[in-house]
Design a protein around this motif. Structure first.
Motif, PDB file in Angstrom:
ATOM      1  N   GLN A  68       0.825  -1.203   0.000  1.00  7.84           N
ATOM      2  CA  GLN A  68       0.000   0.000   0.000  1.00  7.84           C
ATOM      3  C   GLN A  68       0.863   1.259   0.000  1.00  7.84           C
ATOM      4  OE1 GLN A  68      -2.335  -1.568   3.531  1.00  7.84           O
ATOM      5  NE2 GLN A  68      -3.890  -0.277   2.583  1.00  7.84           N
ATOM      6  N   HIS A  86       1.190   4.184  -2.938  1.00  5.08           N
ATOM      7  CA  HIS A  86       1.047   5.616  -2.654  1.00  5.08           C
ATOM      8  C   HIS A  86       2.239   6.395  -3.210  1.00  5.08           C
ATOM      9  CE1 HIS A  86       0.677   9.384  -0.323  1.00  5.08           C
ATOM     10  NE2 HIS A  86       1.981   9.238  -0.156  1.00  5.08           N
ATOM     11  N   VAL A 119     -13.026   6.952   3.987  1.00  7.16           N
ATOM     12  CA  VAL A 119     -13.147   6.843   2.540  1.00  7.16           C
ATOM     13  C   VAL A 119     -13.768   5.504   2.157  1.00  7.16           C
ATOM     14  CG1 VAL A 119     -11.905   6.819   0.344  1.00  7.16           C
ATOM     15  CG2 VAL A 119     -11.193   8.378   2.165  1.00  7.16           C
ATOM     16  N   CYS A 152      -9.804   2.037   4.634  1.00  7.34           N
ATOM     17  CA  CYS A 152      -8.684   2.915   4.974  1.00  7.34           C
ATOM     18  C   CYS A 152      -7.932   3.350   3.718  1.00  7.34           C
ATOM     19  CB  CYS A 152      -7.728   2.197   5.925  1.00  7.34           C
ATOM     20  SG  CYS A 152      -8.472   1.789   7.519  1.00  7.34           S
ATOM     21  N   LYS A 153      -7.654   4.650   3.636  1.00  8.46           N
ATOM     22  CA  LYS A 153      -6.894   5.184   2.513  1.00  8.46           C
ATOM     23  C   LYS A 153      -5.675   5.915   3.059  1.00  8.46           C
ATOM     24  CE  LYS A 153      -7.182   8.578  -1.247  1.00  8.46           C
ATOM     25  NZ  LYS A 153      -6.557   7.729  -2.271  1.00  8.46           N
ATOM     26  N   ASP A 158      -0.630  12.561  -0.325  1.00  8.04           N
ATOM     27  CA  ASP A 158      -1.567  12.423  -1.446  1.00  8.04           C
ATOM     28  C   ASP A 158      -1.997  13.820  -1.901  1.00  8.04           C
ATOM     29  OD1 ASP A 158      -4.154  12.240  -2.791  1.00  8.04           O
ATOM     30  OD2 ASP A 158      -4.338  10.191  -2.032  1.00  8.04           O
TER      31      ASP A 158
END
Length: 228
Positions: A13, A17, A65, A69-70, A134
């Motif tokens: 993850q 990102h 989101v 989870c983000k 992000d």
């Protein structure tokens, strides 16, 4: 927003990102043309995983989101010891990625010329290596909070000195706002080949890299043993 330590189980993850929000846009990566947005770079990803293994890194997670989870931002922190940078510099000779070598020859070379270990007389440092947010979450103070929480992690683990090689003007401002000071710096237009050509034509407003540090309270284990 929740802030959590990054474990090895989060690697995929975190790397995804970074592919989307850091790899292509970081000033030195962009100048070298290291990778395109969303694409991978094996050497750079290996560098990131090495930091994650030290279990000092943090992520900002948006739990609202779509019910899942983000990752909104990450800071990759590692433990740096005397000799580590020299070993990493030697490993560069075996790298087949010429653009990656250009970047880390600058970073490692600068660190070897300006020795924080000798200056502060410590046997390890808390090394802030990558700070990324992000694009959809920027302007919300996430980068500042990641640095603030990194300071807490460093204190909890008994470090006396934090270090960061900040390559862009925005990260440099963030670190200085948290009490980091400039130990040394190197203008990008001074990093040239034997013919005087600039190796990494970094775009303005990023004109130099800075090696920054922050003194923190730590445990005695972090200090070199003095002879009796």
């Amino acid at each position: 927003m929740e802030y959590k330590l990054i474990g090895m189980e989060h690697c995929d993850q975190v790397l995804e990102h970074l592919r989307r929000f850091f790899f292509a846009d970081e000033p030195l990566n962009k100048a070298a043309g290291l990778c395109q947005n969303g694409s991978s770079c094996t050497a750079l990803e290996d560098h990131c995983v090495e930091a994650i293994k030290d279990r000092m890194s943090l992520m900002a997670v948006d739990v609202k989101v779509d019910g899942c989870c983000k990752i909104a931002g990450v800071v990759l922190n590692g433990i740096l010891r005397p000799g580590d940078t020299a070993k990493s510099r030697q490993k560069l000779d075996g790298s087949i990625d010429a653009d990656f070598r250009k970047i880390f020859e600058l970073l490692h070379g600068h660190s070897l010329k300006h020795n924080l270990f000798e200056h502060f007389d410590v046997v390890r440092m808390f090394d802030v290596r990558i700070l990324s947010v992000d694009s959809g979450y920027r302007g919300q103070g996430i980068a500042n909070e990641l640095v603030k929480q990194s300071l807490a992690v460093a204190k909890d683990n008994g470090f006396r000195v934090m270090k960061a090689d900040a390559t862009g003007i925005f990260s440099q401002k963030i670190f200085r706002s948290h009490g980091f000071e400039v130990f040394s710096e190197e203008p990008y237009d001074k990093y040239t080949d034997k013919n005087g050509k600039v190796i990494l034509p970094v775009e303005a407003p990023h004109i130099k890299m800075q090696q920054l540090y922050k003194r923190i309270c730590g445990e005695d284990e972090d200090v070199k043993k003095q002879p009796h």
